[in-house]
Design a protein around this motif. Structure first.
Motif, PDB file in Angstrom:
ATOM      1  N   ASN A 149     -33.472   2.382  18.505  1.00 28.53           N
ATOM      2  CA  ASN A 149     -32.678   1.204  18.848  1.00 28.53           C
ATOM      3  C   ASN A 149     -32.292   0.434  17.587  1.00 28.53           C
ATOM      4  O   ASN A 149     -31.173  -0.062  17.465  1.00 28.53           O
ATOM      5  N   TYR A 150     -33.225   0.383  16.639  1.00 31.93           N
ATOM      6  CA  TYR A 150     -32.944  -0.289  15.367  1.00 31.93           C
ATOM      7  C   TYR A 150     -31.828   0.442  14.617  1.00 31.93           C
ATOM      8  O   TYR A 150     -30.889  -0.174  14.106  1.00 31.93           O
ATOM      9  N   ILE A 151     -31.897   1.762  14.595  1.00 32.00           N
ATOM     10  CA  ILE A 151     -30.876   2.559  13.904  1.00 32.00           C
ATOM     11  C   ILE A 151     -29.508   2.370  14.573  1.00 32.00           C
ATOM     12  O   ILE A 151     -28.508   2.116  13.909  1.00 32.00           O
ATOM     13  N   LEU A 152     -29.480   2.460  15.906  1.00 29.84           N
ATOM     14  CA  LEU A 152     -28.202   2.320  16.621  1.00 29.84           C
ATOM     15  C   LEU A 152     -27.630   0.911  16.472  1.00 29.84           C
ATOM     16  O   LEU A 152     -26.416   0.739  16.376  1.00 29.84           O
ATOM     17  N   THR A 153     -28.506  -0.094  16.435  1.00 26.70           N
ATOM     18  CA  THR A 153     -28.032  -1.473  16.237  1.00 26.70           C
ATOM     19  C   THR A 153     -27.372  -1.601  14.866  1.00 26.70           C
ATOM     20  O   THR A 153     -26.294  -2.190  14.739  1.00 26.70           O
ATOM     21  N   SER A 157     -23.771   3.714   8.258  1.00 29.83           N
ATOM     22  CA  SER A 157     -23.733   5.121   8.645  1.00 29.83           C
ATOM     23  C   SER A 157     -25.109   5.503   9.191  1.00 29.83           C
ATOM     24  O   SER A 157     -26.098   4.804   8.956  1.00 29.83           O
ATOM     25  N   PHE A 158     -25.170   6.640   9.901  1.00 29.50           N
ATOM     26  CA  PHE A 158     -26.448   7.110  10.445  1.00 29.50           C
ATOM     27  C   PHE A 158     -27.485   7.278   9.335  1.00 29.50           C
ATOM     28  O   PHE A 158     -28.627   6.811   9.455  1.00 29.50           O
ATOM     29  N   ASP A 159     -27.076   7.914   8.235  1.00 32.89           N
ATOM     30  CA  ASP A 159     -28.031   8.176   7.155  1.00 32.89           C
ATOM     31  C   ASP A 159     -28.570   6.890   6.538  1.00 32.89           C
ATOM     32  O   ASP A 159     -29.771   6.767   6.289  1.00 32.89           O
ATOM     33  N   ASP A 160     -27.656   5.924   6.296  1.00 36.84           N
ATOM     34  CA  ASP A 160     -28.114   4.653   5.732  1.00 36.84           C
ATOM     35  C   ASP A 160     -29.041   3.914   6.691  1.00 36.84           C
ATOM     36  O   ASP A 160     -30.049   3.342   6.287  1.00 36.84           O
ATOM     37  N   ALA A 161     -28.666   3.953   7.959  1.00 29.18           N
ATOM     38  CA  ALA A 161     -29.479   3.256   8.960  1.00 29.18           C
ATOM     39  C   ALA A 161     -30.867   3.889   9.050  1.00 29.18           C
ATOM     40  O   ALA A 161     -31.884   3.190   9.164  1.00 29.18           O
ATOM     41  N   LEU A 162     -30.907   5.233   8.970  1.00 33.32           N
ATOM     42  CA  LEU A 162     -32.190   5.933   9.007  1.00 33.32           C
ATOM     43  C   LEU A 162     -33.031   5.574   7.779  1.00 33.32           C
ATOM     44  O   LEU A 162     -34.232   5.274   7.896  1.00 33.32           O
ATOM     45  N   ASP A 163     -32.390   5.561   6.601  1.00 33.82           N
ATOM     46  CA  ASP A 163     -33.108   5.197   5.377  1.00 33.82           C
ATOM     47  C   ASP A 163     -33.702   3.794   5.489  1.00 33.82           C
ATOM     48  O   ASP A 163     -34.855   3.561   5.129  1.00 33.82           O
ATOM     49  N   ASP A 164     -32.868   2.876   5.990  1.00 32.76           N
ATOM     50  CA  ASP A 164     -33.317   1.502   6.131  1.00 32.76           C
ATOM     51  C   ASP A 164     -34.534   1.414   7.062  1.00 32.76           C
ATOM     52  O   ASP A 164     -35.526   0.742   6.763  1.00 32.76           O
ATOM     53  N   ALA A 165     -34.458   2.137   8.179  1.00 32.37           N
ATOM     54  CA  ALA A 165     -35.566   2.132   9.134  1.00 32.37           C
ATOM     55  C   ALA A 165     -36.828   2.728   8.498  1.00 32.37           C
ATOM     56  O   ALA A 165     -37.942   2.240   8.731  1.00 32.37           O
ATOM     57  N   LYS A 166     -36.632   3.752   7.685  1.00 32.34           N
ATOM     58  CA  LYS A 166     -37.793   4.357   6.999  1.00 32.34           C
ATOM     59  C   LYS A 166     -38.427   3.367   6.042  1.00 32.34           C
ATOM     60  O   LYS A 166     -39.652   3.231   5.987  1.00 32.34           O
ATOM     61  N   LYS A 167     -37.571   2.681   5.268  1.00 33.46           N
ATOM     62  CA  LYS A 167     -38.081   1.687   4.309  1.00 33.46           C
ATOM     63  C   LYS A 167     -38.893   0.606   5.011  1.00 33.46           C
ATOM     64  O   LYS A 167     -39.866   0.104   4.479  1.00 33.46           O
ATOM     65  N   LYS A 168     -38.463   0.244   6.193  1.00 36.94           N
ATOM     66  CA  LYS A 168     -39.160  -0.812   6.939  1.00 36.94           C
ATOM     67  C   LYS A 168     -40.422  -0.285   7.616  1.00 36.94           C
ATOM     68  O   LYS A 168     -41.150  -1.044   8.257  1.00 36.94           O
TER      69      LYS A 168
END
Lengths: 336, 336
Positions: B182-186, B193-204
């Motif tokens: 949900n965080y990635i899709l938001t 982008s999907f990749d950036d959103a995934l990276d951000d979620a990983k960092k968090k």
């Protein structure tokens, strides 16, 4: 289980129909065999110790505006006479709420408890004016007192906070507890004037006969009293609530809120003080629901904030809450 | 009440701290005097029949990466050895979830039940792969099996549906059950982008060590299995779920949804079929929550649709759900 039903408006009729349609299932799943032995309204009563016929009751009410001709001849026995003379296990109080003296509901509840009946109230008046003393009276007479339908209608807000969050300490809560004012404010946010929005809500049948109950926040305040007592263990009544309605919310205020990605909502909050007042809420806050929806956010010590959203009222939803209370009473009273 | 705790990660540690901080209150309010007599992790065990010292346990775990040096010397007793030899009333399974064979959690739960221990699992693996048979095993051995923390973390979704809605028939439900996706899709809806959103979620720190659990919808599907069994009385496991993750959701799809005032969410739904898949949801639907929030909407026969929203996970929230299960077990087991 014999039931006396006070009031035969939308909720009373929905409940009678629901009982009928669920009778087999209730017996199979809960060992519950409820029968309504008396129904009364302002003009008189209908009685049958072996259980009243729902369809006939509804027909009679439709035809004559009262249940008092159920057995043919007029039966103008009053509510209190019924309560003080009939044998029953449960009284369901479903007459209209008022916040001046809460009558006749208050007397119905007190008399029933004194006679040892369990009480289910969907009437908020008596609870708003006298929650702590009614609770004491129930304890003293060793009867159960339930009122799930008073807050959230079919949405089990009280049960959620009390039971699903057991082991937790709720530290505060905020809620949109009145669907009518939420509908008006939602329409105003979409550009309508207060007067037009009110007219529209009236046309849809959302506004109480006494519009002050909605507009001046009395209904929301009554629900706040119930939540504060039941969930937070406070001993408060209506005069303890700081209350401001929505009559003075103007279009500019709403426009400013929208610009800041917020919405003005009538919020009932319990956080040290008990307040009902219009307040700006962030649009992406789960609490920020539209239309006639109700919502409440509980903040607890360990589990963070949890929001529950549902339709606030409606005959069938409230009827289902009465049924839940009845099952609860059945379970609790067979325990002891 | 003697407890064996399997796994001493974030949840296990939060739970041990919570027990300590709440001990007086738990005794006063629920007559509950829990003590953790054994904790083990991948590398070994810590034991004390009179109750382990929480602060010391956490210190040792921090210092050596395992609890196995709690008493000075290495204690490399395995989990199953502990479970099969120690005396305890409750086993808490808090090792990592996997959806291949659900080990070692599966063996822990089975062994504990066979020895007559009540089981609380916050590990979804065993439930996802074998819910119906674990329930049978619990019944057969007359022990209680609780798992509030597996769905919704601190938000009592399972309890709400099972208890607060009693007397009602839930006919279907839809939920956002995985906070990470949900965080990635938001974030994607906000232009990432999907990749950036995934990276951000990983960092968090939101993404599971095995990212497939989130991205391919395995975590959401496991929760759907649990809900379907517990609330709808179905007898299903992981292979019964039609599952699509979020890897193929592209920016165009999200843009189109936004234009129609919708948002793409990973929805787990139970409505004849059991499906986990990305789906467009209206922005003003209460279910449409942002960030890491979880939400679920239950539609019931009489009470309409009710939505419950909360933080999905987090050590302290899940710990509070274990405590709730413990109180529940205490209440249920003293009844009989």
């Amino acid at each position: 289980m014999r039931i006396i039903l006070c009031g035969f408006g939308v909720v009373g009729q929905s409940f009678a129909k629901l009982l009928e349609s669920r009778s087999e299932d209730l017996y199979a799943r809960y060992g519950l065999k409820p029968r309504i032995v008396c129904v009364f309204d302002r003009k008189g009563s209908a009685n049958d110790p072996s259980g009243l016929d729902t369809s006939k009751l509804i027909d009679v009410k439709k035809k004559y505006g009262s249940v008092n001709r159920y057995s043919g001849a007029f039966d103008n026995t009053s509510g209190t006479q019924n309560i003080n003379n009939l044998e029953a296990e449960v009284l369901i109080e479903a007459t209209e709420s008022n916040y001046k003296d809460a009558e006749p509901g208050m007397t119905h509840i007190i008399d029933a408890m004194k006679r040892g009946m369990h009480v289910i109230s969907v009437n908020k008046g008596p609870l708003a004016l006298a929650f702590p003393s009614l609770m004491e009276l129930a304890d003293y007479n060793r009867v159960l007192f339930r009122f799930s339908g008073t807050v959230g209608g079919g949405t089990p807000i009280l049960d959620f906070a009390k039971n699903s969050l057991r082991g937790e300490r709720i530290v505060s809560f905020d809620g949109i507890l009145n669907g009518t004012t939420n509908y008006i404010l939602t329409n105003m946010a979409d550009g309508m004037s207060f007067d037009d929005a009110l007219d529209d809500a009236k046309k849809k049948g959302y506004v109480e006969a006494d519009e002050s109950l909605d507009l001046d926040g009395l209904d929301a305040a009554a629900k706040l009293v119930i939540l504060a007592n039941w969930i937070m263990g406070m001993k408060v009544t209506m005069p303890d609530i700081k209350r401001t309605g929505i009559r003075n919310v103007d279009s500019d205020e709403i426009k400013h809120a929208t610009e800041k990605n917020c919405a003005i909502k009538l919020i009932a909050s319990c956080n040290k003080e008990l307040i009902v007042a219009p307040k700006a809420i962030a649009a992406d806050d789960p609490l920020c629901v539209s239309g006639t929806l109700n919502a409440i956010s509980f903040t607890s010590e360990q589990s963070g904030t949890q929001t529950i959203i549902g339709r606030g009222a409606g005959g069938i939803e409230t009827a289902s809450s009465i049924l839940r209370d009845l099952i609860d009473i059945r379970n609790e009273s067979t325990k002891t």
